[in-house]
Design a protein around this motif. Sequence first.
Motif, mmCIF file in Angstrom:
data_model
loop_
_atom_site.group_PDB
_atom_site.id
_atom_site.type_symbol
_atom_site.label_atom_id
_atom_site.label_comp_id
_atom_site.label_asym_id
_atom_site.label_seq_id
_atom_site.Cartn_x
_atom_site.Cartn_y
_atom_site.Cartn_z
ATOM 1 N N LEU A 149 0.807 -1.292 0.013
ATOM 2 C CA LEU A 149 0.148 0.122 -0.183
ATOM 3 C C LEU A 149 0.993 1.301 -0.099
ATOM 4 O O LEU A 149 1.611 1.347 1.062
ATOM 5 C CB LEU A 149 -0.743 0.050 1.118
ATOM 6 N N TRP A 150 0.932 2.053 -1.081
ATOM 7 C CA TRP A 150 1.735 3.047 -1.288
ATOM 8 C C TRP A 150 1.104 4.474 -1.454
ATOM 9 O O TRP A 150 0.217 4.530 -2.390
ATOM 10 C CB TRP A 150 2.469 2.824 -2.541
ATOM 11 N N HIS A 151 1.721 5.255 -0.674
ATOM 12 C CA HIS A 151 1.313 6.911 -1.178
ATOM 13 C C HIS A 151 -0.234 7.109 -1.116
ATOM 14 O O HIS A 151 -0.572 7.717 -2.018
ATOM 15 C CB HIS A 151 2.037 7.079 -2.457
ATOM 16 N N MET A 152 -0.752 6.644 -0.246
ATOM 17 C CA MET A 152 -2.236 7.175 -0.079
ATOM 18 C C MET A 152 -2.124 8.568 0.151
ATOM 19 O O MET A 152 -1.654 8.968 1.236
ATOM 20 C CB MET A 152 -2.903 6.399 1.184
ATOM 21 N N GLN A 153 -2.907 9.288 -0.670
ATOM 22 C CA GLN A 153 -3.017 11.003 -0.268
ATOM 23 C C GLN A 153 -3.737 11.038 0.766
ATOM 24 O O GLN A 153 -4.903 10.422 1.244
ATOM 25 C CB GLN A 153 -3.442 11.524 -1.687
ATOM 26 N N MET A 154 -3.607 12.098 1.482
ATOM 27 C CA MET A 154 -4.302 12.619 2.572
ATOM 28 C C MET A 154 -4.044 11.529 3.698
ATOM 29 O O MET A 154 -3.074 10.584 3.611
ATOM 30 C CB MET A 154 -5.784 12.737 2.628
ATOM 31 N N CYS A 155 -4.381 11.887 4.827
ATOM 32 C CA CYS A 155 -3.913 10.932 6.122
ATOM 33 C C CYS A 155 -5.013 10.346 6.880
ATOM 34 O O CYS A 155 -6.051 11.088 7.180
ATOM 35 C CB CYS A 155 -3.137 12.018 7.262
ATOM 36 N N SER A 165 2.549 1.757 4.050
ATOM 37 C CA SER A 165 3.833 1.996 4.284
ATOM 38 C C SER A 165 4.455 3.406 4.128
ATOM 39 O O SER A 165 4.970 3.985 4.729
ATOM 40 C CB SER A 165 4.987 1.139 3.789
ATOM 41 N N HIS A 166 3.580 3.941 3.073
ATOM 42 C CA HIS A 166 4.239 5.347 2.819
ATOM 43 C C HIS A 166 2.795 6.184 2.565
ATOM 44 O O HIS A 166 1.826 5.818 1.927
ATOM 45 C CB HIS A 166 4.889 5.296 1.191
ATOM 46 N N TRP A 167 2.812 7.396 2.958
ATOM 47 C CA TRP A 167 1.887 8.501 3.049
ATOM 48 C C TRP A 167 2.106 9.896 2.207
ATOM 49 O O TRP A 167 3.415 10.173 2.492
ATOM 50 C CB TRP A 167 1.313 8.817 4.379
ATOM 51 N N THR A 168 1.277 10.320 1.505
ATOM 52 C CA THR A 168 1.605 11.704 0.850
ATOM 53 C C THR A 168 0.416 12.539 1.571
ATOM 54 O O THR A 168 -0.594 12.288 1.330
ATOM 55 C CB THR A 168 1.319 11.441 -0.633
ATOM 56 N N THR A 169 0.950 13.609 2.001
ATOM 57 C CA THR A 169 0.122 14.753 2.340
ATOM 58 C C THR A 169 -0.792 15.393 1.369
ATOM 59 O O THR A 169 -2.158 15.364 1.636
ATOM 60 C CB THR A 169 0.644 15.633 3.326
ATOM 61 N N VAL A 170 -0.264 15.940 0.513
ATOM 62 C CA VAL A 170 -0.960 16.699 -0.540
ATOM 63 C C VAL A 170 -0.347 16.256 -1.861
ATOM 64 O O VAL A 170 0.835 16.243 -2.138
ATOM 65 C CB VAL A 170 -0.828 18.105 -0.437
ATOM 66 N N ASN A 171 -1.246 15.836 -3.006
ATOM 67 C CA ASN A 171 -0.864 15.553 -4.204
ATOM 68 C C ASN A 171 -1.047 16.754 -5.291
ATOM 69 O O ASN A 171 -1.778 17.483 -5.229
ATOM 70 C CB ASN A 171 -1.672 14.469 -4.841
ATOM 71 N N GLU A 172 0.415 17.072 -5.834
ATOM 72 C CA GLU A 172 0.605 18.090 -6.950
ATOM 73 C C GLU A 172 0.167 19.273 -5.925
ATOM 74 O O GLU A 172 -0.706 20.234 -6.669
ATOM 75 C CB GLU A 172 -0.378 17.908 -7.954
ATOM 76 N N ILE A 310 10.370 12.770 -1.366
ATOM 77 C CA ILE A 310 9.340 13.848 -2.353
ATOM 78 C C ILE A 310 8.909 13.211 -3.249
ATOM 79 O O ILE A 310 9.626 12.138 -3.947
ATOM 80 C CB ILE A 310 10.458 14.939 -2.389
ATOM 81 N N GLY A 311 7.569 13.131 -3.471
ATOM 82 C CA GLY A 311 7.182 12.564 -4.936
ATOM 83 C C GLY A 311 6.961 13.497 -6.121
ATOM 84 O O GLY A 311 6.652 14.792 -5.750
ATOM 85 N N LEU A 312 7.153 13.097 -6.972
ATOM 86 C CA LEU A 312 7.245 13.798 -8.177
ATOM 87 C C LEU A 312 6.275 13.330 -9.404
ATOM 88 O O LEU A 312 6.303 12.066 -9.679
ATOM 89 C CB LEU A 312 8.679 13.918 -9.175
ATOM 90 N N ASN A 313 5.243 14.071 -9.876
ATOM 91 C CA ASN A 313 4.771 13.658 -11.087
ATOM 92 C C ASN A 313 5.406 14.517 -12.370
ATOM 93 O O ASN A 313 5.193 15.856 -12.188
ATOM 94 C CB ASN A 313 3.115 14.202 -10.866
#
Length: 496
Positions: A149-155, A165-172, A310-313
Motif C-alpha cells: 500500500l503506497w502513497h495514499m494521499q491525505m492522512c 507503508s508510505h503516505w502523501t499529505t497533498v498531491n500536486e 518527495i514525490g514527483l509527477n
Amino acid sequence: MMVLFTDSPRTLVLLVAMLFLLSLLAENGHGVLTTPTYSRNDFPPHFVFGSGTSAYQVEGAAAEDGRTPSIWDTVAHSKKSMGNGDIACDEYHKYKDDVRLMVDTGLDAYRFSISWSRLIPNGRGPVNPKGLQYYNNLINELVRHGTILWHMQMCAFREFGDRVSHWTTVNEVNVLVLGGYDLGFSPPMRCSSPFGFDCTSGNSTSEPYTVAHNCLLAHASAVRLYKTKYQAKHHGFIGLNLFSYWLIPLTNTTEDITATQRANDFYVGWFINPLVFGDYPDVVKRNAGSRLPSFTRYESRQVKSSYDFIGLNHYNTLHVKDNTDSLNSDRRDVIADMAATLIFNWDEVPAGEFPITPSGMQGVLEYFKQKYGNPPMFIHENGQRTFHNTSLNDTSRIKYLNGYIGSTLDAVRNGSNTRGFFHWSFLDLYELFGGNKSSYGLYFVDFKDPDLKRYPKLSAYWYSKFLKGGNISNNQGVTEAKTNIHTWFEASHSSQ
C-alpha cells in the motif's frame, strides 16, 4: 559536476550552467541520455514499481453508502467539465477484480487516494462506517495478494497505518495552488480577471501565496502528528508530492538561462525550499513582496525537514523564455511574478499525445540531487496520454514508458536517490478536463459497457514483462507485445 546543496548565489550560478548543459542533451527530443536496453534487475533490489489511480476518477458510487459531494463533484457537474465521476470505473464495487489484475500484471505497489467525503461526509466529526469498511476491504485485499500500500494521499494514520507503508499529505500541491487559486482551471476554480479563466470569485494576486503557505503549514502539522504518534509503531514514511516539468532555456542567452532558474524556483522551489532550507527562495520573496506570507521561526523549524521523501509527477519538457517585462505591472499574479514564459513545442506530436522526451526525467532528478542534497524521491506519476478510442495497440505508450523508465535508471546510476516509479494510470479513468475522451491506462475500460469491462493494452503486456524481469528495448518491446498480446490476454482473464 558536483555541487554542495545550499541556497547560495554561487549554487544558483552552477545550477544555471548545469541546466543549460542538460538542455543541450535534451534537445533531440528522443532521450539521448536513456539506456537503450535494460531490465528490472538493473535497478536496486528494493526499487519499487507500481501504478496508481485517484478516488474520484476511479471509484464511482458517488452517492452510495453515505458519501457526500466534494468540490470535484461540484466542478464535474458544472459546464466547465466533460462528464463526471458518478460511476467512473466503479472500482467501489470492482476492487477485487482490479486487485487481481494488479497481481497478474506484477505490480509491487498500488498508489491510490482516499475520498474524504466518503470517509468523513460532513468534513469533520464522525467517520462513516461504510466508507471506512470500503477502504479496509481494499487495503486487506491488496495485502492478501502481497501488494504494498503506497502513497495514499491525505492522512488516516490511525485506521490504516498498520498496513500502509508510505503516505502523501497533498498531491500536486503546486497544481492545487496555481490551478485552483490563480488560473482557476481546477477545483475550487478561484481566480480573478485578467489572470484566470472565466473567473467568478477569488484573487489571483494574493490567494495562491496564502493557500500555498497554509498547505505547507498543514503538511508540516500532519507530518509532525505522524512522526510523533504513529511512525515508531508502524515504521512508515511520509512526504509531499508536486508536479514538475523539466524546464530548459529557449536560447543560450543569460536572460533565458536565468529565467529558467527563476521558473524552477516558482514551480518547485516555492514548495521544496521551505522543506529543505526552511524558507522560500529569495526570488519568490523579492518578486511577490508583501503578498507572500512569512514563516515565523517556529513555523520555519516545523516545515524544515518535514518529509521522508518527495514525490514527483513528471510528464513533459518545456522551453523557457525570459519575460521580465511582466514585473513592470503593479498588479501581478504568480505567473507574472515568475517573469518567464513557458513554451510548449508539440507541433509534430500526434494529436492527443505527449511528446516523448525521456531525458527530461533525468534532468528533473539530477536537479533535485544537485539543488536539494539528493533527497529520497519517488516518481509518483509518469505516463502517456492517448485518445480513449485508440486501439489496444498503444505503441506510443510503450515507447514513452521505455524511454522514461530508462532515463530513471540513468539517473539512479548517476547517484540519484530515486526509490520507485509509478505508472499513471493503471486503468483508463474519468479525466476532469477530458471526461472519457482521453486516457492514460494500461487497461482499457469500456465505458459504453454497463459492466465496464477491462481489457489489457499492449502497454500492460510490456510493463508486465518488464516487471517480471524481461529485458527491454524500444523496438523489441513493441514487437513482442504485438506478438504475445492475445496469448497474454487469454491467460490473464482465464482466472477471472
